[in-house]
Scaffold this active site. Structure first.
Site, PDB file in Angstrom:
ATOM      1  N   GLY A  48       0.900  -1.184   0.012  1.00  0.00           N
ATOM      2  CA  GLY A  48      -0.010  -0.044   0.044  1.00  0.00           C
ATOM      3  C   GLY A  48       0.862   1.173   0.030  1.00  0.00           C
ATOM      4  CB  ALA A  49       4.156   1.608  -1.426  1.00  0.00           C
ATOM      5  CG  PHE A  53      -1.043   7.228   7.158  1.00  0.00           C
ATOM      6  CD1 PHE A  53      -0.515   8.123   7.865  1.00  0.00           C
ATOM      7  CD2 PHE A  53      -2.402   6.903   7.223  1.00  0.00           C
ATOM      8  CE1 PHE A  53      -0.842   8.861   8.475  1.00  0.00           C
ATOM      9  CE2 PHE A  53      -3.128   7.714   8.160  1.00  0.00           C
ATOM     10  CZ  PHE A  53      -2.459   8.716   8.921  1.00  0.00           C
ATOM     11  CD  GLU A  76      -2.547   3.804  -7.031  1.00  0.00           C
ATOM     12  OE1 GLU A  76      -3.544   4.292  -7.286  1.00  0.00           O
ATOM     13  OE2 GLU A  76      -2.573   3.777  -5.639  1.00  0.00           O
ATOM     14  CG  ASP A 112      -5.470  -8.034  -5.379  1.00  0.00           C
ATOM     15  OD1 ASP A 112      -5.553  -7.476  -4.406  1.00  0.00           O
ATOM     16  OD2 ASP A 112      -6.173  -8.910  -5.251  1.00  0.00           O
ATOM     17  CB  ALA A 142      -7.135   2.044   2.678  1.00  0.00           C
ATOM     18  CE1 TYR A 237     -12.224   4.651  10.686  1.00  0.00           C
ATOM     19  CE2 TYR A 237     -11.744   3.585  12.498  1.00  0.00           C
ATOM     20  CZ  TYR A 237     -11.388   3.877  11.392  1.00  0.00           C
ATOM     21  OH  TYR A 237     -10.242   3.151  10.586  1.00  0.00           O
ATOM     22  CB  VAL A 276      -8.071  14.846   3.614  1.00  0.00           C
ATOM     23  CG1 VAL A 276      -8.575  14.747   2.262  1.00  0.00           C
ATOM     24  CG2 VAL A 276      -8.622  15.702   4.580  1.00  0.00           C
ATOM     25  CB  THR A 277      -6.141   9.273   3.007  1.00  0.00           C
ATOM     26  OG1 THR A 277      -6.941   8.340   3.363  1.00  0.00           O
ATOM     27  CG2 THR A 277      -4.939   9.764   3.621  1.00  0.00           C
TER      28      THR A 277
HETATM   29  P1  NAI Z   1      -4.772   5.336   0.676  1.00  0.00           P
HETATM   30  O1  NAI Z   1      -5.988   5.279  -0.104  1.00  0.00           O
HETATM   31  O2  NAI Z   1      -4.288   6.831   0.531  1.00  0.00           O
HETATM   32  O3  NAI Z   1      -3.853   4.339   0.385  1.00  0.00           O
HETATM   33  C1  NAI Z   1      -3.999   3.086   0.239  1.00  0.00           C
HETATM   34  C2  NAI Z   1      -3.132   2.156  -0.355  1.00  0.00           C
HETATM   35  O4  NAI Z   1      -3.449   0.729  -0.492  1.00  0.00           O
HETATM   36  C3  NAI Z   1      -2.710   2.730  -1.881  1.00  0.00           C
HETATM   37  O5  NAI Z   1      -1.266   2.624  -1.873  1.00  0.00           O
HETATM   38  C4  NAI Z   1      -3.415   1.619  -2.926  1.00  0.00           C
HETATM   39  O6  NAI Z   1      -2.817   1.520  -4.017  1.00  0.00           O
HETATM   40  C5  NAI Z   1      -3.170   0.396  -1.840  1.00  0.00           C
HETATM   41  N1  NAI Z   1      -4.199  -0.594  -2.231  1.00  0.00           N
HETATM   42  C6  NAI Z   1      -5.671  -0.525  -2.271  1.00  0.00           C
HETATM   43  N2  NAI Z   1      -5.960  -1.689  -2.460  1.00  0.00           N
HETATM   44  C7  NAI Z   1      -4.895  -2.555  -2.731  1.00  0.00           C
HETATM   45  C8  NAI Z   1      -4.963  -3.841  -3.388  1.00  0.00           C
HETATM   46  N3  NAI Z   1      -5.952  -4.720  -3.737  1.00  0.00           N
HETATM   47  N4  NAI Z   1      -3.378  -4.373  -3.555  1.00  0.00           N
HETATM   48  C9  NAI Z   1      -2.392  -3.481  -3.262  1.00  0.00           C
HETATM   49  N5  NAI Z   1      -2.601  -2.458  -2.832  1.00  0.00           N
HETATM   50  C10 NAI Z   1      -3.526  -1.955  -2.615  1.00  0.00           C
HETATM   51  O7  NAI Z   1      -5.134   5.129   2.410  1.00  0.00           O
HETATM   52  P2  NAI Z   1      -4.679   5.230   3.879  1.00  0.00           P
HETATM   53  O8  NAI Z   1      -5.566   6.555   4.381  1.00  0.00           O
HETATM   54  O9  NAI Z   1      -3.346   6.047   3.739  1.00  0.00           O
HETATM   55  O10 NAI Z   1      -4.762   4.035   4.635  1.00  0.00           O
HETATM   56  C11 NAI Z   1      -3.831   3.315   4.835  1.00  0.00           C
HETATM   57  C12 NAI Z   1      -4.004   2.843   6.159  1.00  0.00           C
HETATM   58  O11 NAI Z   1      -4.119   3.630   7.226  1.00  0.00           O
HETATM   59  C13 NAI Z   1      -5.451   1.965   6.326  1.00  0.00           C
HETATM   60  O12 NAI Z   1      -5.386   0.955   7.176  1.00  0.00           O
HETATM   61  C14 NAI Z   1      -6.232   2.908   7.205  1.00  0.00           C
HETATM   62  O13 NAI Z   1      -7.369   2.243   7.721  1.00  0.00           O
HETATM   63  C15 NAI Z   1      -5.282   3.521   8.055  1.00  0.00           C
HETATM   64  N6  NAI Z   1      -5.617   4.848   8.417  1.00  0.00           N
HETATM   65  C16 NAI Z   1      -5.850   5.795   7.954  1.00  0.00           C
HETATM   66  C17 NAI Z   1      -6.437   7.228   8.546  1.00  0.00           C
HETATM   67  C18 NAI Z   1      -6.854   8.365   7.714  1.00  0.00           C
HETATM   68  O14 NAI Z   1      -7.439   9.212   8.300  1.00  0.00           O
HETATM   69  N7  NAI Z   1      -6.664   8.572   6.240  1.00  0.00           N
HETATM   70  C19 NAI Z   1      -6.284   7.191   9.940  1.00  0.00           C
HETATM   71  C20 NAI Z   1      -5.685   6.125  10.564  1.00  0.00           C
HETATM   72  C21 NAI Z   1      -5.293   5.173  10.099  1.00  0.00           C
END
Ligand code: NAI
Length: 402
Positions: A48-49, A53, A76, A112, A142, A237, A276-277
């Site tokens: 998830g790079a 985060f 992506e 995936d 995510a 949540y 915000v993401t």
């Molecule tokens: P994001 O949507 O910015 O990043 C998600 C990443 O997962 C992306 O790199 C995407 O390509 C990858 N991804 C999604 N489906 C995939 C798949 N099937 N195979 C490979 N890669 C895949 O999301 P964000 O917000 O950075 O979330 C990351 C983690 O942080 C999650 O566990 C989220 O619950 C947690 N988190 C987020 C917060 C927020 O406010 N945004 C707060 C606290 C935790």
């Protein structure tokens, strides 16, 4: 072509590569000046790079003092007849170019994460590029769904309350509109689906696959990201389907911690700040809270984005310390500034007064909308958005960085 923002509700249908480049450069600039990560890991796998985060962690660990090499897994899409592709696609290309310019290895695997085949492909890459071992595994996926490779079905996550209905407001960035909605409680199948997609199951499968392939280095750590938030957000949540999945993630961190103890390593869930993401703007009811939180934390000078959170996590909690600091439930807390009581009191007061007619001025709507646009490469300073972009030539030139 001239690339313009195309937004449907809270989903970006276009992305601007030059803005993505700029956003990465800004993050690199920040970590280079920040408190450095000391005694950091060198060979890192980030699942998830490409955004949020995971991308911020990759930038912090490469440019913020650890000088790490990274393998990044993400899902992506590049340009096609359907559009210019996703921001994460361009983030991967630019990150790689900047990392390589500083002599760092950056391997992008777009596949995936849930698939056993992807795990095999990554283990091969660990063999090839990391002499067979990783020092840190970051799980930052995510997603809304997860294919079940054993049956051909799929699990879907549902962002819903558990037990009783909850009402909350969402915002459409497309029309600057406020929507009130009532979310009915999740069914058992929806709870189970969310657990499978957003809980710890796949994180554990990754670490197990790496252990079985003897790809875990001595002292290897693994981390995944969680959210708890204040009481105000609990109905949608913590007490809902996502919270159930996060509790599962916390449990997984404990079982992985036992497994990694055999390698003198450890596993942690880090509770992060609401930001915000691409993923978080989907959570119904969270946006009013985010608007108020941004407003108060910016006024207090305590606001952090993903990059500030990740640099602080790795430089003060996970590395360069004798013992990783955790709370009573063995969670790393990097949500301390968000949960500051005075901050929360002010946020609650703002949220209580926010409604359909005043939300644009009552809190930091402009700030969260701009952050959303910037996640997709728009509204960044010093980017010429009227310039013609030749995507084919641009991607070819970035790929020759290999
Ligand atoms: P994001 O949507 O910015 O990043 C998600 C990443 O997962 C992306 O790199 C995407 O390509 C990858 N991804 C999604 N489906 C995939 C798949 N099937 N195979 C490979 N890669 C895949 O999301 P964000 O917000 O950075 O979330 C990351 C983690 O942080 C999650 O566990 C989220 O619950 C947690 N988190 C987020 C917060 C927020 O406010 N945004 C707060 C606290 C935790």
């Amino acid at each position: 072509m001239i690339i313009k923002p195309e937004i449907s509700g809270v989903v970006a249908r276009s992305a601007h590569p030059l803005g993505c480049e700029k956003a990465i450069l800004q993050q690199i600039d920040y970590v280079k000046k920040a408190v450095p990560i000391k005694q950091g890991p060198k060979r890192i796998l980030i699942i998830g790079a490409s955004s949020g985060f995971g991308l911020a962690a990759r930038i912090a660990l490469t440019f913020g003092g650890a000088n790490a090499d990274t393998i990044g897994v993400s899902f992506e899409r590049g340009p096609s007849d359907k559009g210019v592709g996703s921001a994460g696609f361009y983030n991967n290309l630019y990150f790689k170019q900047f990392a390589q310019a500083e002599g760092r290895l950056a391997i992008n695997i777009q596949a995936d994460a849930f698939s056993p085949q992807t795990k095999e492909e990554v283990i091969e890459a660990v063999e090839t590029y990391f002499e067979g071992e990783v020092d840190l595994v970051i799980y930052s996926v995510a997603s809304g769904l997860r294919p079940n490779y054993a049956t051909g079905d799929q699990w879907r996550s549902a962002i819903k309350p558990i037990g009783e209905a909850v009402s909350g407001a969402s915002v459409s960035f497309e029309h600057d509109q406020w929507f009130e909605s009532v979310l009915e409680p999740a069914t058992d199948a929806e709870i189970e689906g969310t657990l499978k997609v957003m809980g710890g199951d796949d994180w554990e499968a990754w670490v197990d696959a790496l252990i079985n392939a003897e790809s875990i280095a001595k002292g290897c750590k693994t981390i995944a990201f969680s959210y708890i938030g204040p009481e105000l957000t609990h109905p949608i949540y913590l007490d809902g389907t996502l919270g159930r999945a996060k509790v599962d993630l916390h449990q997984t961190s404990h079982s992985l911690n036992l497994k990694l103890a055999n390698f003198s390593g450890g596993a942690y869930a880090s509770v992060c700040k609401a930001l915000v993401t691409k993923a978080s703007v989907f959570i119904p009811g969270l946006t009013p809270y985010l608007m108020a939180l941004y407003q108060v934390m910016k006024e207090k000078g305590t606001h952090e984005g993903c990059i500030e959170q990740m640099q602080r996590l790795f430089s003060t909690k996970l590395y360069g310390v004798d013992k990783v600091p955790v709370d009573g439930e063995r969670l790393i807390r990097i949500d301390d500034l968000e949960l500051d009581p005075d901050t929360q009191q002010q946020v609650a007061e703002i949220v209580a007064k926010m409604n359909q007619s005043n939300f644009i001025d009552a809190a930091d709507y402009a700030g969260i909308k701009q952050e959303f646009m910037q996640l997709n490469g728009f509204e960044l300073p010093d980017v010429d958005y009227s310039a013609d972009v030749d995507l084919e030539a641009l991607i070819a030139s970035l790929n020759t960085a290999d």
